[in-house]
Design an enzyme around this catalytic site. Structure first.
Site, PDB file in Angstrom:
ATOM      1  CE1 TYR A 195       7.332 -17.607  28.998  1.00  9.86           C
ATOM      2  CE2 TYR A 195       6.135 -17.557  27.121  1.00  9.86           C
ATOM      3  CZ  TYR A 195       7.186 -17.713  27.866  1.00  9.86           C
ATOM      4  OH  TYR A 195       8.182 -17.780  26.724  1.00  9.86           O
ATOM      5  CG  HIS A 232       9.179 -17.738  19.671  1.00 10.37           C
ATOM      6  ND1 HIS A 232       8.323 -18.411  20.253  1.00 10.37           N
ATOM      7  CD2 HIS A 232       9.652 -17.134  20.692  1.00 10.37           C
ATOM      8  CE1 HIS A 232       8.023 -18.528  21.639  1.00 10.37           C
ATOM      9  NE2 HIS A 232       9.273 -17.412  21.923  1.00 10.37           N
ATOM     10  CD  GLN A 289      11.748 -13.331  21.040  1.00 12.15           C
ATOM     11  OE1 GLN A 289      12.101 -14.158  20.532  1.00 12.15           O
ATOM     12  NE2 GLN A 289      11.155 -12.983  22.377  1.00 12.15           N
TER      13      GLN A 289
END
Length: 377
Positions: free
Chosen positions: A271, A158, A94
């Site tokens: 998750y 994140h 990310q």
């Protein structure tokens, strides 16, 4: 892992090819402009994995791209140039060249604030907040200076890295995600999982509410996960948007010194399906004003108070990645209420209010379009 986590990584592992043909952009416009949307959708440009945008006083737009390039774009003519002088970006997972915001005195100083993910030692990385002066005529960044570095982590996500200025222009608010490490969000000494209040030079602001209690001096609020949007409303309240885990995406009203609960409480689940206690009255944590279950995987946040869409004044707009959506949240003092949810047909990464009051969206992906939203005639 659900789409909140894996969608970005999957998209960005593809071969990156920019789509620039106007005909192709217009062909896709017809799909996102159907379904009774209450606005016209006009594609004005296409970018390679765009991440964030910022309007300049001359109505040009700066667009950050995931791999580390910064584009200066003129929506009126479609002309663009790559701005030189950007730092090296670690775009794994990310990671990206992330947020970009002109300084409160940009018209005079030409100073930009921007964030990005930087490689550390070994497989570690960190979020960085930097400043640079924009030479628009020369198309370059000058005098780049790092003013804050987050803590290293070996995870690939994140980072958060969203930037906002207080309404008086004296303070800088910066979001630092939990880096997928959970517990640091509750650690007083860590800057992970926090909203930070800084001076304009990146140092901790005096009077931050938790410094006297042993917290890192920069911390304004804590107990956050992946904070992907912050915005002040016209009364000076600070609103924040973050991705939940497996569902539980949320909008928070940020107040100094409060604990927003992550990872101890969440309106989502782990998750692997394990439960996380929901927010509940009296649990000692500040609950979100709005949450989503199922998830929309929010990508961007903007506050709207312009005249072009008068019925939408004093609203927040939230973009959805897995939701492929644009949501409107009406504000009333400290209360927030879901009002509209529009299917945009594509993953939406970012939203901003433009100089004329139009809403502007950035689609996610290797051929993400810049879209201008105006009232239907």
């Amino acid at each position: 892992m659900n789409l909140n986590m894996i969608g970005v990584a999957t998209t960005f592992s593809l071969t990156l090819l920019a789509l620039t043909a106007p005909a192709a952009a217009n062909a896709r416009a017809s799909t996102s402009a159907t379904g009774g949307l209450p606005f016209e959708v006009k594609p004005v440009g296409t970018f390679k994995n765009p991440w964030a945008m910022a309007f300049l006083p001359n109505d040009h737009v700066l667009v950050t791209q995931k791999e580390g390039t910064l584009i200066l774009f003129d929506p009126a003519t479609g002309t663009r140039r790559t701005v030189s002088g950007t730092p090296a970006v670690s775009s794994k997972g990310q990671g990206a060249l992330m947020d970009i915001v002109p300084a409160p005195d940009f018209a005079a100083s030409k100073l930009l604030y921007f964030s990005y993910s930087e490689a550390g030692t070994g497989d570690s990385s960190r979020v960085v907040l930097a400043t640079a002066t924009l030479d628009q005529a020369g198309g370059t960044l000058k005098d780049t200076k790092t003013i804050f570095r987050g803590q290293d982590a070996s995870t690939g996500g994140h980072y958060s890295g969203r930037i906002g200025f207080s309404t008086d222009g004296k303070y800088l608010f910066f979001t630092s995600g939990d880096r997928q490490l959970f517990d640091p969000a509750q650690d007083p000494k860590s800057t992970l999982g926090k909203v930070l209040r800084l001076n304009l030079d990146g140092t901790p602001a005096a009077g931050n509410p938790l410094a006297a209690k042993g917290f890192n001096a920069a911390v304004w609020s804590y107990g956050h996960r992946n904070l992907l949007g912050i915005a002040f409303d016209k009364q000076g309240r600070l609103w924040e948007m973050e991705m939940g885990p497996r569902h539980g995406d949320e909008i928070n009203l940020i107040k100094p010194g409060l604990n927003y609960g992550w990872p101890k409480v969440s309106n989502g689940s782990h998750y692997d399906g394990r439960d996380i206690p929901d927010h509940a009255p009296g649990d000692g944590f500040e609950a979100p004003k709005v949450s989503w279950n199922p998830a929309i995987s929010p990508g961007g946040l903007a506050y709207y108070d312009a005249d072009l869409f008068p019925k939408w004044k004093n609203s927040l707009f939230i973009t959805g990645l897995s939701g492929k959506s644009l949501d409107r949240i009406a504000l009333d003092g400290e209360n927030a209420t879901k009002q509209d949810h529009w299917d945009m047909g594509e993953r939406i990464r970012a939203v901003r209010t433009g100089p004329s009051g139009a809403l502007w969206l950035l689609e996610d992906g290797a051929s993400g379009r810049l879209l201008m939203l105006t009232p239907k005639r």
